[in-house]
Design a protein around this motif. Sequence first.
Motif, PDB file in Angstrom:
ATOM      1  N   LYS A   1      -4.255  24.715   6.072  1.00 42.07           N
ATOM      2  CA  LYS A   1      -2.916  24.417   5.572  1.00 42.07           C
ATOM      3  C   LYS A   1      -3.007  23.491   4.367  1.00 42.07           C
ATOM      4  CE  LYS A   1      -0.376  21.546   7.920  1.00 42.07           C
ATOM      5  NZ  LYS A   1       0.469  20.967   9.002  1.00 42.07           N
ATOM      6  N   VAL A   2      -2.205  23.774   3.363  1.00 40.97           N
ATOM      7  CA  VAL A   2      -2.063  22.910   2.198  1.00 40.97           C
ATOM      8  C   VAL A   2      -0.598  22.504   2.117  1.00 40.97           C
ATOM      9  CG1 VAL A   2      -2.145  22.783  -0.329  1.00 40.97           C
ATOM     10  CG2 VAL A   2      -3.961  23.962   0.931  1.00 40.97           C
ATOM     11  N   THR A   3      -0.345  21.201   1.980  1.00 41.45           N
ATOM     12  CA  THR A   3       1.033  20.703   1.947  1.00 41.45           C
ATOM     13  C   THR A   3       1.365  20.149   0.573  1.00 41.45           C
ATOM     14  OG1 THR A   3       0.943  20.151   4.302  1.00 41.45           O
ATOM     15  CG2 THR A   3       2.686  19.109   2.993  1.00 41.45           C
ATOM     16  N   ARG A   4       2.513  20.576   0.045  1.00 42.89           N
ATOM     17  CA  ARG A   4       2.989  20.041  -1.239  1.00 42.89           C
ATOM     18  C   ARG A   4       4.491  19.790  -1.145  1.00 42.89           C
ATOM     19  NH1 ARG A   4       5.346  20.747  -6.025  1.00 42.89           N
ATOM     20  NH2 ARG A   4       6.220  22.807  -5.523  1.00 42.89           N
ATOM     21  N   ASP A   5       4.883  18.560  -1.416  1.00 43.04           N
ATOM     22  CA  ASP A   5       6.301  18.162  -1.411  1.00 43.04           C
ATOM     23  C   ASP A   5       7.021  18.633  -0.146  1.00 43.04           C
ATOM     24  OD1 ASP A   5       5.925  16.994  -3.839  1.00 43.04           O
ATOM     25  OD2 ASP A   5       7.069  18.462  -4.998  1.00 43.04           O
ATOM     26  N   GLY A   6       6.353  18.467   0.988  1.00 41.92           N
ATOM     27  CA  GLY A   6       6.972  18.776   2.257  1.00 41.92           C
ATOM     28  C   GLY A   6       6.933  20.233   2.659  1.00 41.92           C
ATOM     29  N   VAL A   7       6.345  21.084   1.818  1.00 37.83           N
ATOM     30  CA  VAL A   7       6.228  22.512   2.145  1.00 37.83           C
ATOM     31  C   VAL A   7       4.798  22.804   2.575  1.00 37.83           C
ATOM     32  CG1 VAL A   7       6.402  24.869   1.289  1.00 37.83           C
ATOM     33  CG2 VAL A   7       8.057  23.139   0.543  1.00 37.83           C
ATOM     34  N   ASP A   8       4.632  23.366   3.770  1.00 37.76           N
ATOM     35  CA  ASP A   8       3.310  23.744   4.271  1.00 37.76           C
ATOM     36  C   ASP A   8       2.986  25.163   3.838  1.00 37.76           C
ATOM     37  OD1 ASP A   8       3.039  21.307   5.556  1.00 37.76           O
ATOM     38  OD2 ASP A   8       3.920  22.054   7.429  1.00 37.76           O
ATOM     39  N   LEU A   9       1.828  25.338   3.224  1.00 43.75           N
ATOM     40  CA  LEU A   9       1.376  26.652   2.776  1.00 43.75           C
ATOM     41  C   LEU A   9       0.192  27.094   3.626  1.00 43.75           C
ATOM     42  CD1 LEU A   9       1.439  25.909  -1.067  1.00 43.75           C
ATOM     43  CD2 LEU A   9       3.182  27.137   0.255  1.00 43.75           C
ATOM     44  N   ALA A  10       0.336  28.226   4.317  1.00 38.64           N
ATOM     45  CA  ALA A  10      -0.722  28.763   5.176  1.00 38.64           C
ATOM     46  C   ALA A  10      -1.774  29.444   4.305  1.00 38.64           C
ATOM     47  CB  ALA A  10      -0.146  29.747   6.179  1.00 38.64           C
ATOM     48  N   VAL A  11      -3.039  29.024   4.459  1.00 39.12           N
ATOM     49  CA  VAL A  11      -4.139  29.501   3.604  1.00 39.12           C
ATOM     50  C   VAL A  11      -5.200  30.178   4.469  1.00 39.12           C
ATOM     51  CG1 VAL A  11      -5.920  28.840   1.937  1.00 39.12           C
ATOM     52  CG2 VAL A  11      -3.714  27.638   1.956  1.00 39.12           C
ATOM     53  N   ARG A  12      -5.692  31.285   4.020  1.00 38.96           N
ATOM     54  CA  ARG A  12      -6.773  31.995   4.704  1.00 38.96           C
ATOM     55  C   ARG A  12      -7.954  32.130   3.742  1.00 38.96           C
ATOM     56  NH1 ARG A  12      -5.426  36.764   8.714  1.00 38.96           N
ATOM     57  NH2 ARG A  12      -4.893  34.876   9.850  1.00 38.96           N
ATOM     58  N   THR A  13      -9.165  31.795   4.217  1.00 34.40           N
ATOM     59  CA  THR A  13     -10.348  31.777   3.362  1.00 34.40           C
ATOM     60  C   THR A  13     -11.458  32.618   3.971  1.00 34.40           C
ATOM     61  OG1 THR A  13      -9.804  29.528   2.647  1.00 34.40           O
ATOM     62  CG2 THR A  13     -12.026  30.320   2.162  1.00 34.40           C
ATOM     63  N   TRP A  14     -12.053  33.497   3.154  1.00 33.74           N
ATOM     64  CA  TRP A  14     -13.216  34.292   3.526  1.00 33.74           C
ATOM     65  C   TRP A  14     -14.435  33.799   2.732  1.00 33.74           C
ATOM     66  CZ3 TRP A  14      -8.356  36.127   2.843  1.00 33.74           C
ATOM     67  CH2 TRP A  14      -7.818  37.016   3.777  1.00 33.74           C
ATOM     68  N   SER A  15     -15.607  33.790   3.362  1.00 34.66           N
ATOM     69  CA  SER A  15     -16.892  33.517   2.688  1.00 34.66           C
ATOM     70  C   SER A  15     -16.850  32.205   1.905  1.00 34.66           C
ATOM     71  CB  SER A  15     -17.253  34.673   1.751  1.00 34.66           C
ATOM     72  OG  SER A  15     -17.326  35.892   2.455  1.00 34.66           O
ATOM     73  N   GLU A  16     -16.667  31.097   2.608  1.00 35.02           N
ATOM     74  CA  GLU A  16     -16.529  29.793   1.959  1.00 35.02           C
ATOM     75  C   GLU A  16     -17.792  29.351   1.224  1.00 35.02           C
ATOM     76  OE1 GLU A  16     -13.761  26.753   3.835  1.00 35.02           O
ATOM     77  OE2 GLU A  16     -14.599  27.758   5.591  1.00 35.02           O
ATOM     78  N   ASP A  17     -18.938  29.905   1.602  1.00 32.54           N
ATOM     79  CA  ASP A  17     -20.191  29.455   0.992  1.00 32.54           C
ATOM     80  C   ASP A  17     -20.506  30.185  -0.311  1.00 32.54           C
ATOM     81  OD1 ASP A  17     -20.517  31.837   2.358  1.00 32.54           O
ATOM     82  OD2 ASP A  17     -22.616  31.452   2.877  1.00 32.54           O
TER      83      ASP A  17
END
Length: 580
Positions: A8-24
Amino acid sequence: MVQWRDSKVTRDGVDLAVRTWSEDRSPTVVLVHGYPDANHVWEKVAERLSQDFKVVAYDVRGAGNSSVPKGRAAYKLRELRDDLHAVMDAVCPDEKVHLVAHDWGSIQTWESVTDPGAEQRIASYTTLSGPCLDHVGQWMKANLKQNPAAVLNQLSHSWYIGAFQLPVLAPTLWKAGLAKAWPGVLKRTENLDIEPSPSQLKDGVHGIELYRANMLPCLLKPRERYTKVPVQLIVAREDNYVRPNMLEDLPKWTDQLWRRELDTGHWGPLQQYPDVTARWVREFIQHIEGAPASAPLKRAKVSANSLQGTDAGKVVLVTGAGSGIGRETALAFGRRGATVLCTDINADAAAATASIITAEGGNALSRKCDVSNTRSMETLAGYVEKEFGALDIVINNAGIGLSGGLLDTSVKDWQQVLGVNLWGVIHGSRLFARQMIDQGKAGHIVNVASAAAFMPSRILPAYATSKSAVLMLSECLRAELAEYRIGVSAICPGIINTPIAGNTRFVGVDDEEQSRRRENAQKFYQRRAFTPDRVAQAIVRAVENNQAVVPVSPEAIGMQWLGRLSPTLARNLAQVEITP
């Protein structure tokens, strides 16, 4: 399957759901979805890209698992832009990112891409079915006087935007059952098979604010928005919402543009052709990162003179292009702006045709190929796929003549005639149709048969049989490929003044009689004076109009109708021995 991690990334009170593949992995690719979607629409493409890159997709505010902000102003482009930058800063703070966006995701991402200095943070941008609203506003202003029909056509496809401005109608429709019915709607309108989304009602209702907050201000008072970010434009040619002609002015706003096309609908690049989309994105990113451009990517680069001619940007293959109908057909498409691949068993003749096209300012290449040889044609198909991707137009033209009765025709003679005239068409049709289907190309296949396909003949059993088979094959193939929007035409020329007359073999006679008959046949064809360029023009029209069977010349038309209306008379005429 590559696993993902949710955060999750939060900006100005809004939560943004984030999905990540292959972080390396590196570099990072950020995928931005459109309306009425959430980040799940990227799953097929993301899986493929994650083999090479770190891939990130997020739910924009108000969609999927992200929170819903209050007020219409919270959906302004500047807020969406800042959300994107917050995600980029969270997932890759120390490197440039490559952006890929679709539909409204693309519209909102243009706000970041066209910001001054965007190239310092964004390495590349691939846009699908979502133009910059300011660019659209500029396009509409310019075309209201110059080409109002184009503007009206786009407005007719954007009717829903007006409906979204109404205060009650659109949200009520989503709540009344459209959310549940949405997969069925896409099945009927786009031929897509998708699973229902648990957030579809939320995505549909809240996403309407994107249109209400941004459409009218941007279209009525468009800004001039340029970018130095390299842009790859993937055009869905069958898009029912974003018509391709609205994207024609994009070269005005960037001097680094690559344009590629898929013959599919609005969601097709993500759902129907994820392999193609992922490959194109991969090739583009790797090139921007320093790898040599693939041959198809080189040809996708838009330059000042790359969009000229009716068939500009198309690739046409012509077999038997070294002379006669093949050469004239290659020249015809070359003059229409297409890139023409000239093939012939005579390499020098094919090269000569290509040289004529390039001397006239066109684009052409040549290859030696024996259409009767399976390995030779498969090698050609491999070359085509590597250098061009799927072809737009295939002209299976190569052919040879043979005259003489069945009892005088040897097995070797039959193998040669059927090998070139029939198997050459079979090879060209099956190999290149498969590439068209796999790569979402609504192309066209032209098979050159003959007026001899319409009537029997005692002196042309092998030749007429081969051409009749080509005609029937074309009819069968046309039915089979219709669902893929691939056209098939059979061209049936009559007596055409080409080198085939002088090269036809007459079986059952000695060498002296062979020479005499060839000479007489050639003189007859020359006196007939029906030139191959007229057949070439018939081929061009057949492609433009998707014609099924095209007899060329008065005698061809007469033979077609005689064979239909009076088969008994046609059989009686077949018994007449007409030798040169």
